[in-house]
Design a protein around this motif. Structure first.
Motif, PDB file in Angstrom:
ATOM      1  N   CYS A  95       0.842  -1.202   0.000  1.00 51.35           N
ATOM      2  CA  CYS A  95       0.000   0.000   0.000  1.00 51.35           C
ATOM      3  C   CYS A  95       0.876   1.251   0.000  1.00 51.35           C
ATOM      4  O   CYS A  95       1.978   1.250   0.551  1.00 51.35           O
ATOM      5  CB  CYS A  95      -0.884   0.026   1.240  1.00 51.35           C
ATOM      6  SG  CYS A  95      -1.938  -1.403   1.375  1.00 51.35           S
ATOM      7  N   THR A 103      -4.604   1.706  -1.799  1.00 48.91           N
ATOM      8  CA  THR A 103      -4.138   1.776  -3.191  1.00 48.91           C
ATOM      9  C   THR A 103      -3.943   0.384  -3.789  1.00 48.91           C
ATOM     10  O   THR A 103      -3.716   0.260  -4.985  1.00 48.91           O
ATOM     11  CB  THR A 103      -2.810   2.558  -3.284  1.00 48.91           C
ATOM     12  OG1 THR A 103      -1.906   2.018  -2.322  1.00 48.91           O
ATOM     13  CG2 THR A 103      -3.017   4.036  -3.005  1.00 48.91           C
ATOM     14  N   TYR A 149      -5.059   9.896  -2.320  1.00 48.87           N
ATOM     15  CA  TYR A 149      -5.316   8.561  -2.870  1.00 48.87           C
ATOM     16  C   TYR A 149      -5.617   8.670  -4.360  1.00 48.87           C
ATOM     17  O   TYR A 149      -5.023   7.978  -5.171  1.00 48.87           O
ATOM     18  CB  TYR A 149      -6.486   7.917  -2.125  1.00 48.87           C
ATOM     19  CG  TYR A 149      -7.071   6.686  -2.794  1.00 48.87           C
ATOM     20  CD1 TYR A 149      -6.584   5.420  -2.494  1.00 48.87           C
ATOM     21  CD2 TYR A 149      -8.102   6.793  -3.729  1.00 48.87           C
ATOM     22  CE1 TYR A 149      -7.110   4.290  -3.107  1.00 48.87           C
ATOM     23  CE2 TYR A 149      -8.633   5.681  -4.350  1.00 48.87           C
ATOM     24  CZ  TYR A 149      -8.130   4.429  -4.031  1.00 48.87           C
ATOM     25  OH  TYR A 149      -8.652   3.316  -4.643  1.00 48.87           O
ATOM     26  N   VAL A 201      -3.236   7.274  -7.247  1.00 50.37           N
ATOM     27  CA  VAL A 201      -3.753   6.143  -8.025  1.00 50.37           C
ATOM     28  C   VAL A 201      -3.741   6.485  -9.512  1.00 50.37           C
ATOM     29  O   VAL A 201      -3.415   5.661 -10.353  1.00 50.37           O
ATOM     30  CB  VAL A 201      -5.178   5.763  -7.557  1.00 50.37           C
ATOM     31  CG1 VAL A 201      -5.887   4.912  -8.592  1.00 50.37           C
ATOM     32  CG2 VAL A 201      -5.096   5.003  -6.246  1.00 50.37           C
ATOM     33  N   TRP A 245      -0.147   6.395 -10.899  1.00 55.70           N
ATOM     34  CA  TRP A 245       0.586   5.176 -10.560  1.00 55.70           C
ATOM     35  C   TRP A 245       0.785   4.268 -11.745  1.00 55.70           C
ATOM     36  O   TRP A 245      -0.130   3.967 -12.467  1.00 55.70           O
ATOM     37  CB  TRP A 245      -0.174   4.453  -9.415  1.00 55.70           C
ATOM     38  CG  TRP A 245       0.732   3.623  -8.615  1.00 55.70           C
ATOM     39  CD1 TRP A 245       2.077   3.738  -8.500  1.00 55.70           C
ATOM     40  CD2 TRP A 245       0.360   2.521  -7.813  1.00 55.70           C
ATOM     41  NE1 TRP A 245       2.565   2.806  -7.665  1.00 55.70           N
ATOM     42  CE2 TRP A 245       1.534   2.041  -7.226  1.00 55.70           C
ATOM     43  CE3 TRP A 245      -0.854   1.894  -7.507  1.00 55.70           C
ATOM     44  CZ2 TRP A 245       1.524   0.958  -6.359  1.00 55.70           C
ATOM     45  CZ3 TRP A 245      -0.865   0.847  -6.651  1.00 55.70           C
ATOM     46  CH2 TRP A 245       0.321   0.377  -6.084  1.00 55.70           C
TER      47      TRP A 245
END
Lengths: 160, 364, 86, 111
Positions: free
Chosen positions: B262, B284, B357, B361, B364
């Protein structure tokens, strides 16, 4: 060493005491809740609608002193143990204070005690008048003790 | 290898509420807890909780604990006690030691609700017997029912320090004082008032210099500090105590979340490094959820709501349904609790976590 | 060693020793671990990690969130190797 | 020596300590009364024994620190096996608990 003193004006001024006229009439709740904590069981439990927290839930409880009968239902439910009931007319000389008490052994009716203020400082002698056993209040006992009227706004606890 | 829909690691207030919510939506749930009985810290908490009726305000922590355990039992949630989830591996495989055996459990979803750990404070002789965490002291008096010391000095005036001081009085100990390095107390004044009116002094702008004792604690040296928190040595004072309790905050217990991969962020108001998560408590890593203190230090009341939120969110994913209304009600109760001087900063930090978040995300 | 401040309770590593290796250039938890063994005792850094992070922060000014945490590996609790190897 | 018992038998909130089966354990050869379900370290503390082990490097005495099995400060030698976390290990009849020096010595083969 600097100590936290809860008897100081900065804290006392935040408490909304019932008026002295109301206090002289007999039993009334004194709510010493002075911070914006999200909490309102006192409002929920009062049958007489005498305590209002309202919205937001962090508002300080406001006592409708005319509606309050001094029944004491709010004393043991308060998570902060910040509610007391004062009967100023207990006798000619003495007033009677009811506090939540969660220690053992419980005092006995008639026992002499030392009355303490909000900071645990000795104020005067007092006498236990009534002890309500805890079962009914989910483990919090209610202890009523008498002491001279002039300390009605000072004394908040006792020791043996 | 065993296979489960939902594995909840940590059966405290968050984990139990997550289990109840998910089970009610038809999910097969397994709770793994390292203790001999679930409930986490609830059984140490013998004081009444704040909040509203919906938050079970005015009810004592251990009473809430008993209620949750009963519900978990009635719903038929599987609970592995005395079981250690020692690691999370690839594809959501959890390594568990149960009854002296190594068991691998493959989960569709995992909720990590491992709670928090107490912050240490080091001073000379803090390693001697007679120095312990405030939570440890609470465990001793309220769970094991043994008094670990008779004259106690409490370090730290947050709610934990104040509440445990009060509970020490209830257990029959003498609390000789609470010391706080800041010029004002960290916890609620009503908690301070509870111990003050029975004569416990709370020293502000004061710190502990050292514990004193040869093989066990026999005393402590406390000392006032100046505005830069430097001790004013010439004003130091010796006090006789046989127990020093450290109550200087909590840190989220997030080792398993690290192992799961995470992403984290630092939030001082929530106790340190916290796993990023969205408004459904999902981290995540897809299908790994977080709830309670390990997603940011708050209170049992908020942990329970977060647990419910995570439990319902897992059920939504597995069953392909939506329970938005129910989730909104929970979020409203969380918001109701995160207000005022104490709650506002936590609320903002929680909102930042959700924002970060989505940013992380995306990139990512 | 009078008035020594122990940081890692298990391996008995003092604050002085940690500051010394920070002065030599170590900047993260894993580095301290390798240099001194702090955090490698029975409890595996449960108690001292936070203290060491604060010392690194105080001595070097690196913000706490930038100091690399200890790598978390299974097992997170002490367990007998026999059980896993079976 | 005066007999110590630091158990909290009466509690204003939690009520009376429930009666449990009495058992015996040995601490350094000395017989101690314990109750089923109690943790080893709790029994020792109840008897006023807070010195559980001595460390390897500085030869310091240690006791309970976290009480939940995380810090490993309370490890002792139990039935010949060293480094047992006594704060989370329940007592058993005739258990032999010993003060531990350093990392302890193995008296018994476990496999």
């Amino acid at each position: 060493m600097k100590e936290l003193k809860l008897g100081e004006k900065t804290y006392l001024n935040k408490i909304s005491f019932p008026s002295f006229e109301r206090i002289k009439k007999g039993s009334v709740a004194i709510i010493e809740c002075i911070e914006d904590i999200p909490c309102n069981p006192c409002e929920t439990i009062c049958k007489f609608g005498a305590i209002k927290v309202g919205f937001p839930i962090t508002s300080l409880p406001i006592l409708d002193e005319e509606k309050c009968t001094g029944c004491g239902k709010c004393i043991p439910i308060c998570p902060g143990l910040a509610i007391f009931v004062l009967n100023y007319n207990f006798s000619e000389k003495d007033c009677l204070l009811t506090i939540p008490y969660e220690f053992l052994p419980l005092p006995k009716e008639g026992e002499k005690v030392k009355c303490l203020d909000r900071d645990g400082k000795y104020i005067c002698e007092g006498k236990i008048v009534k002890v309500i056993q805890p079962e009914r209040n989910n483990m919090t006992a209610l202890v009523s003790f008498a002491f001279p009227k002039k300390y009605y706004n000072k004394v908040r606890s006792f020791k043996k | 290898m065993e296979e489960k829909d939902l594995v909840i690691i940590g059966g405290g207030p968050a984990g139990l509420c997550a289990a109840i919510s998910a089970r009610k939506k038809g999910i097969d749930v397994l709770i793994i807890d390292e203790n001999l009985r679930p409930g986490g810290q609830l059984f140490k908490q013998i004081h009444r909780f704040f909040g509203s009726k919906e938050h079970m305000a005015g009810v004592r922590g251990f009473v809430i604990g008993e209620k949750l355990l009963k519900e978990v039992k009635e719903l038929g949630v599987e609970v592995w006690l005395n079981s250690i989830a020692y690691g999370i591996f690839k594809d959501k495989v959890i390594g568990v030691i149960k009854d002296g055996k190594n068991i691998l459990v493959k989960a569709k979803s995992i909720i990590i609700s491992t709670g928090a750990t107490e912050n240490p404070l080091s001073f000379p002789n803090w390693t001697l017997p007679g120095v312990m965490g405030a939570g440890a002291c609470q465990t001793m008096i309220n769970i094991h029912r043994v008094l670990p010391g008779k004259k106690v000095l409490m370090i730290g005036s947050g709610n934990v320090g104040l509440i445990v001081s009060y509970q020490l009085l209830q257990a029959g100990a003498e609390v000789v004082g609470v010391v706080e390095i800041m010029p004002k107390i960290g916890g609620y004044l009503v908690h301070a008032a509870k111990i003050k009116r029975f004569g416990v002094p709370i020293y502000l702008s004061t710190t502990i210099l050292e514990g004193v004792g040869k093989e066990e604690i026999e005393g402590a040296i406390i000392c006032p500090v100046d505005e830069n928190f430097k001790p004013i040595i010439k004003k130091k004072k010796y006090i006789e105590v046989d127990l020093i309790c450290i109550a200087v905050g909590l840190t989220p217990l997030n080792e398993l979340l690290y192992q799961a991969g995470c992403l984290f962020t630092y939030k001082g108001y929530l106790g340190g490094m916290v796993a990023l998560h969205n408004e459904n408590m999902e981290t995540t890593v897809e299908n790994i959820f977080v709830a309670g203190d390990c997603s940011g230090i708050e209170e049992a009341s908020t942990a329970m709501e977060e647990g419910k939120l995570a439990g319902i969110s897992v059920a939504e994913k597995i069953r392909g349904k939506k329970w938005e209304d129910e989730k909104d009600q929970i979020r409203k109760r969380l918001d109701d609790f995160r207000i005022g001087t104490f709650g506002e900063k936590r609320k903002l930090s929680k909102e930042e976590i959700v924002r970060e978040y989505y940013e992380r995300v995306k990139t990512w | 060693m009078k008035n020594k401040k122990i940081i890692c309770r298990c391996k008995e590593i003092t604050e002085e020793e940690i500051i010394e290796v920070i002065k030599k250039g170590i900047r993260d938890i894993d580095g301290i671990k390798r240099a001194l063994g702090a955090g490698m005792g029975l409890c595996q850094g449960k108690t001292c990690t936070n203290l060491i992070i604060r010392i690194i922060n105080r001595e070097t000014g690196i913000p706490i969130e930038k100091i690399r945490q200890q790598t978390s590996r299974a097992p997170v609790r002490p367990i007998q190797i026999k059980i896993i190897s079976d | 020596m005066k007999k110590k018992d630091l158990r909290i038998y009466k509690h204003p909130i939690l009520g009376d300590l429930p009666e449990r089966k009495k058992i015996y354990i040995y601490f350094n050869g000395k017989k101690l009364t314990a109750y089923e379900g109690e943790m080893i370290a709790a029994v020792l503390y109840a008897n006023g024994i807070r010195r559980l082990r001595r460390t390897e490097r500085f030869k310091e005495v240690r006791g309970i620190f976290c009480a939940i099995g995380r810090c490993t400060d309370c490890v002792m030698t139990v039935d010949g096996i060293p480094n047992i976390r006594t704060c989370i290990t329940p007592v058993k009849e005739k258990m032999k608990i010993e003060f531990q020096e350093g990392l302890g010595k193995w008296k018994k083969k476990i496999w």
